[in-house]
Scaffold this motif. Sequence first.
Motif, short mmCIF file in Angstrom:
data_model
loop_
_atom_site.label_atom_id
_atom_site.label_comp_id
_atom_site.label_asym_id
_atom_site.label_seq_id
_atom_site.Cartn_x
_atom_site.Cartn_y
_atom_site.Cartn_z
N HIS A 148 -34.15 -47.22 38.66
CA HIS A 148 -35.12 -46.37 39.34
C HIS A 148 -35.19 -44.96 38.73
O HIS A 148 -35.79 -44.07 39.31
N GLU A 149 -34.57 -44.77 37.58
CA GLU A 149 -34.61 -43.48 36.88
C GLU A 149 -35.71 -43.47 35.82
O GLU A 149 -36.02 -42.43 35.26
N PHE A 150 -36.27 -44.65 35.56
CA PHE A 150 -37.29 -44.80 34.53
C PHE A 150 -38.46 -45.60 35.05
O PHE A 150 -38.29 -46.53 35.83
N MET A 203 -32.69 -55.27 28.70
CA MET A 203 -32.84 -53.83 28.65
C MET A 203 -33.84 -53.38 29.73
O MET A 203 -33.55 -52.48 30.53
N SER A 204 -34.99 -54.01 29.76
CA SER A 204 -36.03 -53.65 30.73
C SER A 204 -35.57 -53.84 32.16
O SER A 204 -35.85 -53.01 33.03
N VAL A 263 -25.11 -57.96 29.48
CA VAL A 263 -24.83 -57.58 30.86
C VAL A 263 -24.31 -56.15 30.98
O VAL A 263 -24.16 -55.63 32.07
N ALA A 264 -24.10 -55.47 29.87
CA ALA A 264 -23.60 -54.10 29.90
C ALA A 264 -24.72 -53.06 29.83
O ALA A 264 -24.46 -51.89 29.58
N VAL A 273 -28.08 -47.67 30.32
CA VAL A 273 -29.18 -46.95 30.97
C VAL A 273 -28.69 -45.63 31.55
O VAL A 273 -29.35 -44.60 31.41
N SER A 274 -27.53 -45.64 32.18
CA SER A 274 -26.98 -44.39 32.73
C SER A 274 -26.72 -43.37 31.63
O SER A 274 -27.03 -42.19 31.78
N GLU A 275 -26.13 -43.82 30.54
CA GLU A 275 -25.86 -42.93 29.41
C GLU A 275 -27.17 -42.41 28.81
O GLU A 275 -27.30 -41.23 28.49
N PHE A 276 -28.16 -43.28 28.69
CA PHE A 276 -29.44 -42.88 28.14
C PHE A 276 -30.12 -41.85 29.03
O PHE A 276 -30.71 -40.88 28.55
N TYR A 277 -30.03 -42.02 30.34
CA TYR A 277 -30.63 -41.06 31.27
C TYR A 277 -29.98 -39.69 31.09
O TYR A 277 -30.68 -38.67 31.06
#
Length: 133
Positions: A27-29, A19-20, A114-115, A120-124
């Motif tokens: 680079h969004e977090f 996750m990290s 690996v997904a 991360v994109s959805e969370f952003y």
Amino acid sequence: MRTLKLAIVENDEDERFFMSEAFRASHEFEIIGEFGNGDQLTEWLQAAPKQLPELILSDLNMPGKNGYDIIDELKTTNPDILVFATSTSSVASTREKCIRAGARDFIAKPDIFVAYDSFVSEFYRLACRYFGC
């Protein structure tokens, strides 16, 4: 693009690692802290770190203080920090319970490590609803 300050609370070390890595690669977090449960998060917040996260992504099922405990506690101790819940469960009732408890939103973890890029994109996108990025 705005960079959001994030703390991650996840008891599974492998899960937290992948996750990290995905959050850092985006680079969004900016990851401000990583914790194995809510007790560790609370201890860190009580120590008054120099920089607080804007949002916390917390697993629900953990030993010690779990995700629901974190949601409940931060409503009074740090109401400016937005809490988002995550779990392997994608059942609608889990999301609804989190929202009723005070979480800003819920996002299901991917089935495989690996997904995490798409996670991360959805969370952003979810987080940007609140931060206007």
